[in-house]
Design an enzyme around this catalytic site. Structure first.
Site, PDB file in Angstrom:
ATOM      1  N   CYS A 123      47.074  39.548  27.175  1.00 21.23           N
ATOM      2  CA  CYS A 123      46.229  39.027  28.391  1.00 21.23           C
ATOM      3  C   CYS A 123      46.485  37.667  28.945  1.00 21.23           C
ATOM      4  O   CYS A 123      46.002  37.445  29.910  1.00 21.23           O
ATOM      5  CB  CYS A 123      44.772  39.026  27.776  1.00 21.23           C
ATOM      6  N   HIS A 267      40.552  35.084  32.176  1.00 16.64           N
ATOM      7  CA  HIS A 267      40.963  36.639  31.923  1.00 16.64           C
ATOM      8  C   HIS A 267      39.553  37.368  31.753  1.00 16.64           C
ATOM      9  O   HIS A 267      38.495  36.845  31.126  1.00 16.64           O
ATOM     10  CB  HIS A 267      41.672  36.502  30.677  1.00 16.64           C
ATOM     11  N   ASN A 298      38.630  45.254  31.506  1.00 13.90           N
ATOM     12  CA  ASN A 298      39.681  44.518  31.053  1.00 13.90           C
ATOM     13  C   ASN A 298      41.021  45.036  31.260  1.00 13.90           C
ATOM     14  O   ASN A 298      41.482  45.892  30.440  1.00 13.90           O
ATOM     15  CB  ASN A 298      39.580  44.004  29.580  1.00 13.90           C
TER      16      ASN A 298
END
Length: 346
Positions: A123, A267, A298
């Site tokens: 990520c 993020h 996500n």
């Protein structure tokens, strides 16, 4: 006397010149997945902030989504694919080891003999790729670099896994990095902690999986393919205790404070992590905070460019605003930098 080696002519500043994203056609609300994971819409929203996510259809590939996002980024920057000198693509869900997705995307965009490579940093991948791209521009190794974050994490999901099935999603975002009249990409603050690899990982490597397949074939049994797994509690504890330092390092390297920000784009891992960071850092109420996770989920390496686009598209932020980016996740790895937000295509 040794021969003198020439160096490329450096430039003073790097900047984000244009941004584009691709969001999958299929929107999956919580109601569509709760039965399989024995959950509820309220539990998912409370736990993560997620109301819906995008899952790609078969034709929405890593390459295809990247190409679509890149075309919009190029249009926003006002340059052509032929002007790009390098492509840096961040992903953790490309289902082949080679060729690099970046090289295929470059060709699909009509580039010829263009440097291209992939970055695998979970990520944090987009911010890692952005740091590399800005360095290439400043060093004079490239005038324009296309940076892409893209994922098809739905390919890696066990849809019955209550810890992961509601979190991860698909999409792509791209930016063009090039020379700027003033600095538009601050120094990267980054690091990793390999002692916590179990927090987010693929649950078995392919060597183990192939051995299980062979054993199953010999015995007439069955085996289970590899999936992504996550210890959400471990990730949350790491995030809320460690990432404050990462954010402050990025701000210090850029020579600003939280009060100087117009936007904060972490993020999109979990809205509770975002809210905890906002409180810990003392982010002023006047700062726009990205919460794209609510409708997007996500998307790992794609989440930061997609969240930037949401802030700009909604009018909460505008091109040129000062924003703190922070990517973090599998590795465990993190990377962040202060940027001036780019333009969108019309």
């Amino acid at each position: 006397m040794p021969a003198q080696i020439a160096t490329a002519a450096p430039v003073a500043h790097a900047a984000l010149l244009g941004l584009g994203v691709y969001r999958p056609r299929r929107v999956v609300p919580n109601a569509e997945i709760i039965d399989k994971i024995d959950s509820s819409d309220e539990w998912i929203r409370t736990r993560s902030g997620i109301a819906a996510r995008g899952w790609a259809d078969k034709d929405e590939t890593i390459v295809g989504m990247s190409v679509a996002a890149s075309k919009d980024a190029l249009a926003a920057a006002g340059i052509t694919a032929a002007q790009i000198d390098a492509v840096v693509l961040a992903t953790s869900s490309q289902m082949v080891l080679g060729p690099s997705a970046g090289a295929v995307v470059a060709t699909e965009l009509g580039m010829h003999d263009t440097a291209a490579f992939d970055v695998s940093a979970g990520c944090a991948g987009f911010c890692y790729a952005l740091g590399n791209a800005a360095g290439l521009v400043r060093a004079g190794q490239a005038r324009y670099v296309l940076v892409i974050g893209v994922e098809r994490l739905s390919d890696l999901l066990d849809t019955a896994d209550r810890t992961c099935a509601f979190i991860f999603a698909d999409g792509a975002g791209a930016v063009v990095v090039g020379p700027g009249e003033t600095e538009g990409v601050g120094p990267v603050a980054w690091g990793s902690d390999g002692s916590q690899t179990d927090a987010i990982k693929q649950d078995k490597d392919f060597q183990q999986y192939f051995a299980e397949v062979a054993a199953a074939e010999a015995s007439g049994g069955t085996t289970v393919r590899p999936y992504i797994r996550m210890n959400g509690t471990a990730v949350f504890r790491w995030a809320v205790t460690f990432l404050e330092k990462a954010c402050r390092d990025a701000l210090d390297k850029a020579g600003i404070t939280a009060e100087d920000l117009d936007a904060f784009v972490p993020h999109q891992a979990n809205i509770r992590i975002t809210d905890a960071l906002v409180r810990t850092l003392g982010i002023p109420e006047t700062v726009a905070v990205a919460r794209d996770i609510v409708e997007t989920g996500n998307t790992s390496a794609a989440s930061i460019p997609m969240a930037m686009e949401q802030l700009l598209r909604s009018g909460e932020s505008k091109p040129g605003d000062t924003a703190l980016l922070l990517g973090f996740g599998a590795g465990l790895a993190y990377a962040g930098q202060v940027v001036r937000l780019p333009a969108l295509s019309s």
